[in-house]
Design an enzyme around this catalytic site. Structure first.
Site, mmCIF file in Angstrom:
data_model
loop_
_atom_site.group_PDB
_atom_site.id
_atom_site.type_symbol
_atom_site.label_atom_id
_atom_site.label_comp_id
_atom_site.label_asym_id
_atom_site.label_seq_id
_atom_site.Cartn_x
_atom_site.Cartn_y
_atom_site.Cartn_z
ATOM 1 N N VAL A 1 27.106 56.677 41.152
ATOM 2 C CA VAL A 1 26.178 56.370 42.252
ATOM 3 C C VAL A 1 26.165 54.887 42.610
ATOM 4 C CG1 VAL A 1 24.670 58.329 41.752
ATOM 5 C CG2 VAL A 1 24.226 56.146 40.638
ATOM 6 N N ASP B 1 32.156 40.595 41.164
ATOM 7 C CA ASP B 1 31.084 41.568 41.371
ATOM 8 C C ASP B 1 29.699 40.967 41.136
ATOM 9 O OD1 ASP B 1 33.101 43.385 41.818
ATOM 10 O OD2 ASP B 1 32.485 44.804 40.258
ATOM 11 N N HIS C 1 62.584 51.110 61.916
ATOM 12 C CA HIS C 1 62.442 52.539 62.175
ATOM 13 C C HIS C 1 63.256 53.327 61.154
ATOM 14 C CE1 HIS C 1 61.903 56.237 64.423
ATOM 15 N NE2 HIS C 1 63.213 56.467 64.281
ATOM 16 N N TYR D 1 40.900 41.732 28.123
ATOM 17 C CA TYR D 1 41.442 40.947 29.240
ATOM 18 C C TYR D 1 41.759 41.879 30.411
ATOM 19 C CZ TYR D 1 41.665 37.364 25.730
ATOM 20 O OH TYR D 1 41.303 36.481 24.761
ATOM 21 N N THR E 1 36.970 45.218 34.040
ATOM 22 C CA THR E 1 36.813 46.598 34.493
ATOM 23 C C THR E 1 38.053 47.046 35.250
ATOM 24 O OG1 THR E 1 34.448 46.215 34.743
ATOM 25 C CG2 THR E 1 35.365 48.141 35.887
#
Ligand SMILES: Cc1cc2nc3c(=O)[nH]c(=O)nc-3n(C[C@H](O)[C@H](O)[C@H](O)COP(=O)(O)OP(=O)(O)OC[C@H]3O[C@@H](n4cnc5c(N)ncnc54)[C@H](O)[C@@H]3O)c2cc1C
Length: 488
Positions: A290, A332, A464, A43, A46
């Site tokens: 690559v 992907d 700031h 789970y 990648t």
């Protein structure tokens, strides 16, 4: 059907539990759809197991060691000892915490979890094979399927990942000893991130890249501080070479051979090689990074009639639908950019479209981050993309050496750059190189998403001293009235 086979049914079948698939499944569960998530490995996919999370854990850990060892200017004299086993245990603990969280979230959202490898039998059926002897397989019928099978690393000829000194990124993130030397093939983001990790662990790193610079696709001014810091860390670069072979040396190491590349410019403009003679590099290990290719060839997609392009990516429309109406593809496997958050965004859209919600994918404000030292982050259009798209652009930039907060962190290399439409001030894109670029980019993504103008960003009061003031000052600079830098 095989004798003894079981057939079950589900409204929504999700194949792959990476950040695209598990997010799709959870969203489908939230929308009261009957959803089944099939995963063959772990789970989180990648990203959680072998990619984003373990790499960022090691980047943070090695940064801490490196920063402690290089803080003499701050009056700190330290020589930290790195216990790699301890570092890996900690990294594995982070991974375990997240992956078990994914499993729990799926269950809490009524997602049916099924372990096994799915492949299509026809356009409404998959077969799921369970691993292990005698585990068999089962058939699952579905109304809708979401393919989220991700990607795998590209192999190059002669560099098989199961040959011990040849590593892919997954193996590099799980080493049990620090190599004395490492050749990294490929100066893309994965190669550059891991080159930094190992250089900070004391490994002698050489990066071979076929093009003429690191991080193809990123503007030169963003890459410059990254290349400089990598060089300062002792990383050597060999541009214009392709790794062609390797051999064992008698002393136990290996020799990597690289030949001049035929095409060696990042913009593809010249076919001339920058290198002219064969290169031989002695090393202990070689990491091949690559690029990655979609996992679409093991699914029998043709049985369901789903088409891929010539690189194997499943083509989808803006609603994550493939050429088969009720089959979706996300993450992907559905194309570039191959990034976890892009997959998760697509996963949510696919689930919502199945639930008849008016959802669509918008890539306009898709951030991309490279977790090098310093980090690079981009969102929206670059200046040249905006010019090419026909905008009259105005840009503003703020150097981090003028940021009080950056100076107090001891890390002030880099800048924030904003690109806007000169006509109406709408923010079109931004790029940042420097500390916390990965966090700072979110504000500019929101600006693009909300249709904010330079004036909106500039007039938002930023606390700031913070790095985020640099975002405000870059917007002010584009308007011609930055306070802490000279206006152009
Ligand atoms: C080293 C490294 C670092 C990275 N760092 C970042 C980063 O910092 N930020 C970022 O955004 N991205 C990063 N990425 C990329 C990111 O990991 C991927 O974009 C993301 O994992 C893609 O998600 P996905 O769900 O599409 O696929 P994956 O995460 O690959 O998941 C796909 C899942 O499908 C399963 N599967 C495949 N086939 C089948 C089948 N037939 N049946 C059942 N299950 C199947 C696989 O086992 C896998 O678990 C990194 C990648 C690597 C390798």
């Amino acid at each position: 059907m095989v004798v003894g086979d079981v057939t079950t049914g589900t409204d929504v079948l999700v194949i792959g539990a990476g950040p695209a698939g598990y997010v799709a499944a959870i969203r489908a569960g939230q929308l009261d759809l009957d959803v089944t998530l099939v995963e063959k490995d772990a789970y989180g996919g990648t990203c959680l197991n072998y990619g984003c999370i373990p790499s960022k854990a090691l980047i943070t850990a090695t940064d801490i060691a490196h920063e402690a060892a290089s803080a003499e200017e701050m009056g700190i004299h330290a020589d930290p000892a790195v216990d790699l086993a301890g570092m890996m245990d900690w990294k594995d603990g982070v991974v375990d915490q997240l992956t078990s969280g994914v499993e729990k979230l799926c269950k809490a959202n009524q997602v049916n979890l099924l372990e096994g490898t799915a492949h299509f039998a026809d356009e409404n059926t998959v077969r799921v094979s369970h691993s292990g002897e005698g585990q068999g397989s089962e058939t699952l019928e579905f109304e809708h399927a979401i393919v989220a099978t991700g990607s795998r690393p590209i192999q190059i000829p002669n560099f098989e990942f199961d040959d011990e000194p040849v590593l892919d990124s997954k193996q590099a993130l799980a080493l049990d000893s620090v190599p004395d030397s490492l050749v990294v093939v490929g100066a893309g983001y994965i190669g550059m991130e891991l080159a930094g990790v190992f250089a900070k662990l004391g490994t002698d790193v050489t990066v071979i890249e076929m093009l003429d610079s690191i991080l193809p696709g990123y503007d030169d001014d963003l890459k410059r501080p990254v290349k400089q810091r990598a060089t300062d860390l002792g990383i050597d670069f060999e541009f214009g070479y392709t790794a062609s072979d390797w051999d064992e040396r008698e002393d136990g190491g290996i020799r990597v051979v690289a030949d001049p590349a035929e095409q060696a410019t990042a913009d593809g403009g010249s076919a001339e090689a920058v290198a002219d003679e064969r290169l031989e590099l002695d090393t202990e290990k070689v990491l091949v990074a690559v690029g990655r290719q979609p996992v679409s060839d093991t699914l029998d997609l043709a049985e369901a009639g789903v088409e891929t392009d010539d690189r194997g990516f499943i083509e989808t429309d803006s609603r994550a639908r493939t050429n088969v109406d009720h089959i979706f593809a996300v993450g992907d496997v559905a194309g570039e950019p191959m990034l976890a958050h892009k997959g998760s965004a697509e996963g949510q859209v696919a689930a919502e479209v199945i639930a008849s919600e008016p959802a669509a994918i918008d890539h306009q404000a898709m951030p991309a981050v490279v977790f090098t030292d310093p980090e690079i982050a981009t969102v929206g259009m670059t200046e040249s993309e905006a010019d090419d798209a026909g905008f009259e652009t105005v840009t503003g930039q703020f150097p981090l050496r003028a940021s009080g907060r950056a100076l107090t962190t001891g890390d002030s290399d880099g800048f924030v750059k904003i690109v806007a439409d000169d006509a109406d001030g709408y923010v079109l894109g931004a790029s940042i190189v420097g500390p916390e670029a990965s966090e700072l980019i979110a504000e500019l993504g929101l600006a693009i998403e909300l249709g904010a103008t330079l004036e909106d960003v500039a007039s938002t009061v930023h606390a700031h001293p913070t790095l985020s003031e640099a975002v405000m000052e870059a917007a002010e600079n584009a308007l011609g009235h930055a306070i802490h830098t000279l206006n152009r």
